[in-house]
Design a protein around this motif. Structure first.
Motif, short mmCIF file in Angstrom:
data_model
loop_
_atom_site.label_atom_id
_atom_site.label_comp_id
_atom_site.label_asym_id
_atom_site.label_seq_id
_atom_site.Cartn_x
_atom_site.Cartn_y
_atom_site.Cartn_z
N PHE A 93 46.38 53.58 48.60
CA PHE A 93 46.64 52.52 49.63
C PHE A 93 45.27 51.74 49.33
O PHE A 93 45.38 50.46 49.25
N GLU A 94 44.36 52.06 49.34
CA GLU A 94 42.89 51.25 49.24
C GLU A 94 42.87 50.62 47.75
O GLU A 94 42.33 49.53 47.56
N MET A 95 43.42 51.44 46.58
CA MET A 95 43.31 51.07 45.45
C MET A 95 44.20 49.68 45.37
O MET A 95 43.95 48.71 44.86
N ALA A 96 45.64 49.94 46.14
CA ALA A 96 46.60 48.84 46.01
C ALA A 96 46.00 47.52 46.57
O ALA A 96 46.38 46.13 46.13
N GLU A 97 45.18 47.58 47.55
CA GLU A 97 44.35 46.44 48.27
C GLU A 97 43.53 45.81 47.57
O GLU A 97 43.28 44.54 47.27
N ASP A 98 42.69 46.74 46.74
CA ASP A 98 41.89 46.11 45.73
C ASP A 98 42.52 45.40 44.61
O ASP A 98 42.06 44.20 44.19
N PHE A 99 43.54 45.70 44.30
CA PHE A 99 44.50 45.27 43.04
C PHE A 99 44.95 43.76 43.56
O PHE A 99 44.97 42.63 42.79
N LEU A 100 45.34 43.79 44.87
CA LEU A 100 45.96 42.69 45.39
C LEU A 100 44.81 41.57 45.56
O LEU A 100 45.21 40.37 45.15
N GLU A 101 43.41 42.02 45.95
CA GLU A 101 42.50 41.16 45.90
C GLU A 101 42.05 40.71 44.60
O GLU A 101 41.95 39.36 44.24
N TYR A 102 42.13 41.35 43.56
CA TYR A 102 41.56 41.02 42.21
C TYR A 102 42.87 40.19 41.74
O TYR A 102 42.29 39.13 40.74
N SER A 103 43.89 40.27 42.22
CA SER A 103 45.16 39.28 41.61
C SER A 103 45.01 37.90 41.80
O SER A 103 45.72 37.05 41.24
N MET A 104 43.95 37.76 42.71
CA MET A 104 43.75 36.17 42.81
C MET A 104 42.94 35.61 41.74
O MET A 104 42.99 34.42 41.65
N ASP A 105 42.31 36.43 40.87
CA ASP A 105 41.79 36.01 39.79
C ASP A 105 42.28 36.49 38.40
O ASP A 105 42.14 35.83 37.40
N ILE A 106 42.99 37.39 38.58
CA ILE A 106 43.53 38.09 37.44
C ILE A 106 45.04 38.40 37.43
O ILE A 106 45.35 39.21 38.49
#
Length: 597
Positions: free
Chosen positions: A281-294
């Protein structure tokens, strides 16, 4: 349109299990489905389009990668076609939608063309094709082997080499000089016996050296480090997106002035592999944050990722193969119930797990805000509860009073944020923290307090607490007047104000700080005793002989907006009056003395 180049849509034809599929993309694109449904083939098709490979480090092979769904009787040519429509941002002169089409044929012939919205090729002076050529696709396979990690470290160097080469060059020259001095005997012996000038030197291609680097991670002691490759798969997997994000950021920093902005897209297979569900779940939140740039294309079996369906920047594709002849199908027209029916147990428990993750996050926030500390603590519902308890302790327990003065005990509530639900969160945070000091969670015994008491005592975190977690859940003890009602089987709900003396209540009535209870409250209290012959008033008269008690704590309640005024009024009373008003709390103080003695 944004500031970065993004994929608007993708069309894939005749690639492996995909016969002809179209999808419109968002920032985060998640492909979920059963094994062998063809999820990864979308990512591999992108890997072919951008990198000329299919699987990780596997060159394209038409005979292997052409769809097995092709019918021999078909007169259509054998070809794999991938067409990607890109959104070019306004920062480019010729912004808009552009289609980049690639076609691979069995004889090795390949078509590669870029067209604008009108179907025309960009002019030679246009920067569009150069910008598209700079799109960097990072494909991460489902199995993250040791070789993959080595290549990732080499990629770190290749991306940042423009920055690294200058400071490294001087350091390497110095190291080479020391190395040559140290191995001069080898050099002289080779020259004498073979006649060749041979010296040890640092390799020119620094990426090879980077492959040998290791991440050192902290051990249980400050002087112990553990190489990342010796850590569990989950910890290694958590490093990958962080390293890839660094590579993407460096690609932006090291580009030449005036050059097109570097665009990074991820094709990430099953990021949750080897990761505990809570960390997923933490990783999914990281991915969602990164998807603002990638922009991301991710395959998964984990509800931590595919439960992001409600996020506006995320699109979930259910991937299936219903019949042999149809191949892989992508659908966005489904709901959580449909996923639950098709994906097995995990989706069924996903909402429960997600709620537990939110609870855990709330406890972490409480700890991060430094609201709690490892000293004996009494948790109360609100500001007025704290005021009454402190006053009662002052009058009825010299021992607890001295402990509070010396900072060895505290009564805790958060200004403006009390209530039963906060008590549950604080208790869970206390247990989660691993504190070993004693703690008491103190509820009123009204309807809300009883419900919260039951919820906390049945909570998984409370029931599974460590043996060292000395935390107890209690009600405020009843006063003598309420105990007398209990003896007559009248289960009167009460707030802390109902423990104030009858004398105090009489004065509160005079000041209009209290009000009559609703008939519904009295009905609930007396309903099992009601019959046609007796009214509520008759029953109250029968049960409560003391008229003062009947006309105050039984039939009245404090006005919510007046509670702070009531507490202030009690605090401003004389010492003797306070002791008389608060005598209903004496039994609670004695119980607290037993806990904190």
């Amino acid at each position: 349109m944004g500031t970065r180049i993004t994929i608007h849509s993708i069309r894939i034809k005749n690639f492996r299990s995909i016969k002809n599929e179209y999808l419109e993309a968002k920032d985060m694109n998640i492909f979920v489905g059963l094994n062998d449904a063809g999820k990864s083939n979308v990512l591999k098709a992108l890997n072919l389009f951008f990198c000329g490979e299919t699987d990780y480090k596997t060159p394209f092979d038409f005979q292997r990668d052409f769809t097995y769904l092709y019918r021999p009787e078909s007169h259509r040519p054998k070809e794999i076609a991938i067409e990607i429509k890109f959104e070019i941002p306004d920062s480019y002169k010729n912004a808009g939608l552009y289609t980049w089409r690639k076609i691979w044929k069995a004889n090795g012939y390949k078509t590669d063309v870029v067209l604008d919205a009108d179907g025309k090729r960009p002019t030679e002076r246009s920067r569009i094709q150069v910008a598209l050529q700079r799109v960097r696709y990072q494909y991460v396979p489902a199995v993250k082997s040791r070789e993959y990690y080595k290549a990732l470290l080499a990629d770190v160097y290749m991306t940042a080499s423009a920055v690294l080469d200058s400071p490294l060059e001087q350091s390497m020259k110095e190291f080479s000089a020391v190395l040559r001095d140290y191995t001069d005997q080898i050099h002289q012996e080779v020259a004498r016996r073979i006649g060749i000038d041979s010296r040890l030197s640092i390799p020119q291609n620094m990426s090879e050296m980077f492959k040998t680097l290791v991440f050192e991670t902290a051990g249980t002691s400050e002087d112990i480090t553990i190489p990342l490759e010796m850590r569990g798969d989950g910890i290694q997997a958590r490093h990958i997106p962080i390293i890839l994000k660094y590579i993407a950021d460096q690609a932006q920093k090291t580009r030449n002035r005036g050059a097109s902005k570097a665009t990074t897209i991820w094709g990430f297979e099953e990021p949750e592999n080897g990761v505990e569900l809570s960390r997923a779940f933490e990783m999914a939140e990281d991915f969602l944050e990164y998807s603002m740039d990638i922009q991301m294309f991710v395959t998964t079996h984990s509800p931590a990722f595919y439960n992001k369906k409600s996020d506006d920047r995320t699109r979930i594709f259910y991937t299936s193969r219903k019949e042999k002849g149809e191949g892989t199908k992508l659908s966005t027209a489904f709901n959580n119930a449909y996923l639950s029916a098709t994906m097995g147990l995990m989706p069924l428990v996903a909402p429960y797990i997600e709620e537990k993750e939110r609870e855990l996050e709330r406890t972490k926030q409480i700890l991060n805000q430094n609201l709690l500390c490892d000293i004996p603590t009494i948790f109360v519902e609100g500001k007025t509860d704290k005021q009454y308890l402190e006053l009662a302790i002052k009058h009825y327990s010299q021992d607890l009073y001295e402990k509070i003065k010396r900072g060895q005990l505290r009564i805790f509530t958060e200004e403006g944020k009390g209530g039963c639900s906060r008590l549950i969160n604080w208790a869970c945070a206390w247990i989660y923290s691993g504190y070993t000091s004693k703690a008491v969670v103190l509820f009123d015994k009204d309807e809300a307090g009883r419900k919260a008491h039951e919820e906390l005592c049945g909570h998984e975190i409370y029931r599974g607490k460590r043996s060292t977690a000395e935390i107890q859940v209690k009600y405020l003890e009843p006063s003598d007047e309420i105990l007398e009602l209990y003896r007559k089987q009248l289960d009167l709900p009460y707030e802390i104000e109902h423990l104030l003396s009858v004398t105090c209540w009489g004065k509160l009535k005079e000041m209009n700080y209290v009000q009559p209870k609703e008939n519904e409250e009295l009905f609930v209290l007396l309903k099992r005793f009601l019959d046609r012959k007796r009214t509520i008033d008759n029953l109250i008269d029968d049960f409560v002989e003391n008229v003062d008690v009947r006309d105050t704590i039984v039939t009245m309640s404090p006005i919510d907006k007046k509670k702070e005024q009531i507490a202030c009024w009690v605090a401003q009373s004389s010492e003797e009056e306070q002791k008389e008003y608060l005598k209903g709390l004496e039994r609670t103080i004695r119980k607290l003395e037993e806990v904190f003695r």
